[in-house]
Design a protein around this motif. Structure first.
Motif, short mmCIF file in Angstrom:
data_model
loop_
_atom_site.label_atom_id
_atom_site.label_comp_id
_atom_site.label_asym_id
_atom_site.label_seq_id
_atom_site.Cartn_x
_atom_site.Cartn_y
_atom_site.Cartn_z
N TRP A 32 33.09 60.46 16.01
CA TRP A 32 32.44 59.63 17.03
C TRP A 32 31.40 58.71 16.41
N TYR B 92 36.57 51.36 29.51
CA TYR B 92 36.04 52.58 30.12
C TYR B 92 37.13 53.64 30.21
N THR B 95 38.23 55.03 26.79
CA THR B 95 37.24 55.94 26.22
C THR B 95 37.15 57.23 27.04
N TRP B 96 37.09 57.09 28.33
CA TRP B 96 36.85 58.27 29.17
C TRP B 96 38.05 59.21 29.24
N MET B 101 36.16 61.34 26.64
CA MET B 101 34.72 61.26 26.77
C MET B 101 34.25 61.94 28.06
N ARG B 102 35.11 61.91 29.07
CA ARG B 102 34.81 62.55 30.35
C ARG B 102 34.48 64.03 30.18
N GLU B 104 33.21 65.46 27.40
CA GLU B 104 32.14 65.75 26.44
C GLU B 104 30.83 65.98 27.19
N THR B 105 29.84 66.52 26.47
CA THR B 105 28.54 66.72 27.10
C THR B 105 27.86 65.38 27.35
N LYS B 106 26.95 65.40 28.31
CA LYS B 106 26.25 64.18 28.68
C LYS B 106 25.52 63.59 27.48
N ARG B 109 27.86 61.75 25.14
CA ARG B 109 28.30 60.53 25.81
C ARG B 109 27.25 59.44 25.69
N ARG B 110 26.01 59.80 25.97
CA ARG B 110 24.94 58.79 25.94
C ARG B 110 24.65 58.32 24.53
N VAL B 113 27.63 55.88 23.77
CA VAL B 113 27.83 54.70 24.62
C VAL B 113 26.57 53.84 24.69
#
Lengths: 326, 147
Positions: A32, B92, B95-96, B101-102, B104-106, B109-110, B113
């Motif tokens: 990532w 979107y 990726t999601w 990505m949906r 994965e942990t918040k 993700r942050r 992104v």
């Protein structure tokens, strides 16, 4: 994720590295982070493209008029169709890739192998298509004349259709400029620099009453400006300098040379990513076939290479928009 | 690694799929429709979408602020705006759902992104403003075209 990769995560307590707040393995997280940095590289290129385009916003080539070819359809203008086809190929290979990842989660070895194989085929078709696109772009279409100031003049008939320089240029024996290897390999075959030289094109243009010149400057409606016959004659006599056929890093018959430079650079860099993606996919494919991940009891490697592959698709979505659509 | 499930819903839960394969094909269909729409618009180029929705405000400070906040509607062709929005929608869903990505942990993700979006917006803003400035310089001065 049903599977666990025990090899990379240490089993210590919270302070011994056993705490995983992101709940992602080391390998996936690093993939990532690589993707973020690579995304920034690509946005650097695309932003530089935007910068150059904004600099010459009233004289930038219109992509629809540049990429009009489709294999086996000679002379049929088909703007956008080929890139649209390439986009579908890449999205579809993304689908087979994500299906491979999913089959890996379920530990279905043969399904992973089949989907990986399909992904490789899709990638190969895409790289091949890009090579064809490059070849068509380099070869050129109608040919054009470059002015002393580096601008491009294209030729139209009175109906407004493009005219190839070969169809009206007059042959003046002995006037062609010979090409020497010391001047580089711009033109690979023949001993002439271009099929017609500037004097021949000029003579043909002056003799042909129904030819007009189109400059690269766009009018308010976004169409290139077409000069009147008198203005065309004056322009070619006063400013014309040499004939350009096709595109390379220095000259570009479609318009601004920077357009060709960025085309080669951005699609080339993306194509290189696809190519390396195909190679990595092949390695992973063979690992799947010989059962490496079956023994490891985890198909996480497929997931990691999948992330890279989807990223390549993601970049193409942006290249497609900013090079071909906008 | 935690044992977390795949989320099977897209469009904020409005469209739910029975299995992960079904979701993949659903997202593929959605992405294909967007691409087809883009290509059709790219070929037709409707005249009505080729001129900006609004013209620039003139006047004092508030007009300048309005021009900045409404810049996509004032300075861009609606067609290009549509293309860019559709591209972001496609990005979107790739990726999601394709890159999961949906699930994965918040925090992850942050990290990915927000970092990318912030730096890209910053770079694009600076380069485009600078490019436009140079364009204006060229327009009012005589300089060799392709240096």
């Amino acid at each position: 994720m049903e599977t666990t990769v025990a090899t990379t995560a240490s089993k210590g307590g919270v302070w011994g590295g056993g705490n995983q707040p992101l709940r992602a393995s080391y390998g996936k997280m690093m993939m990532w982070f690589f993707i973020v940095s690579d995304a920034l590289t690509f946005s650097g290129f695309l932003a530089a493209y935007g910068f150059s385009r904004f600099k010459f916003v009233d004289a930038w080539p219109i992509a629809d008029e540049v990429f009009t070819h489709f294999p086996f359809l000679h002379g049929v203008p088909a703007p956008m169709f080929y890139v649209a086809f390439m986009t579908f190929i890449l999205i579809f290979s993304s689908v087979t890739m994500v299906l491979a990842v999913d089959a890996g989660h379920k530990m279905k070895q043969s399904k992973v192998a089949i989907y990986m194989f399909l992904t490789i085929i899709g990638g190969a078709i895409f790289v091949g298509s890009q090579a064809w696109e490059w070849a068509t772009f380099i070869k050129g279409d109608y040919g054009a004349v470059e002015t002393k100031g580096g601008k491009i003049l294209q030729f139209l008939d009175t109906e407004g259709d493009r005219v190839a320089i070969g169809s009206f240029a007059q042959s003046i024996p002995g006037s062609s400029v010979e090409h020497h290897a010391s001047n580089g390999v711009w033109f690979m075959s023949g001993n002439k620099q271009t099929s017609y030289n500037f004097e021949e094109v000029k003579a043909g243009f002056l003799a042909n009453e129904n030819l007009l010149i189109r400059t690269q400057y766009l009018d308010e409606k976004g169409h290139p400006t077409v000069l009147s016959r008198e203005a065309s004659i004056e322009k070619i006599k006063k400013d014309g300098k040499l004939v350009v056929e096709g595109a390379n890093l220095k000259r570009n018959e479609y318009g601004h040379p920077l357009f060709a430079d960025f085309f080669f650079f951005i699609t080339g860099f993306h194509g290189f990513h696809v190519f390396s993606g195909v190679l990595i996919n092949i390695i992973i494919f063979f690992n799947v076939v010989i059962g490496t991940y079956e023994r490891r009891k985890s198909y996480e490697m497929v997931e990691k290479v999948g992330l890279y592959w989807h990223f390549v698709d993601l970049v193409w979505v942006f290249v497609f928009t900013f090079f071909y659509l906008v | 690694m935690g044992h977390h499930e795949h989320s099977l819903a897209i469009f904020r839960g409005r469209l739910k799929f029975k299995s992960i394969e079904q979701k993949i094909w659903g997202v593929f269909t959605f992405l294909s429709i967007i691409t087809i729409v883009e290509v059709i618009f790219g070929i037709i180029k409707p005249e009505s979408l080729m001129v900006p929705f609004m013209s620039a405000f003139e006047g004092g400070f508030m007009a300048t602020m309005a021009n900045i906040f409404l810049s996509p509607f004032i300075f861009m062709k609606p067609l290009n705006l549509i293309f860019i929005v559709l591209t972001i929608v496609k990005a979107y869903y790739i990726t999601w759902d394709f890159m999961h990505m949906r699930d994965e942990t918040k925090a992850l993700r942050r990290m990915v992104v927000w970092t990318a979006i912030f730096l890209i917006c910053y770079l694009v803003l600076i380069l485009l403003v600078e490019g436009d400035y140079i364009f204006e310089v060229y327009k009012s001065n005589y300089i060799k075209f392709d240096f």
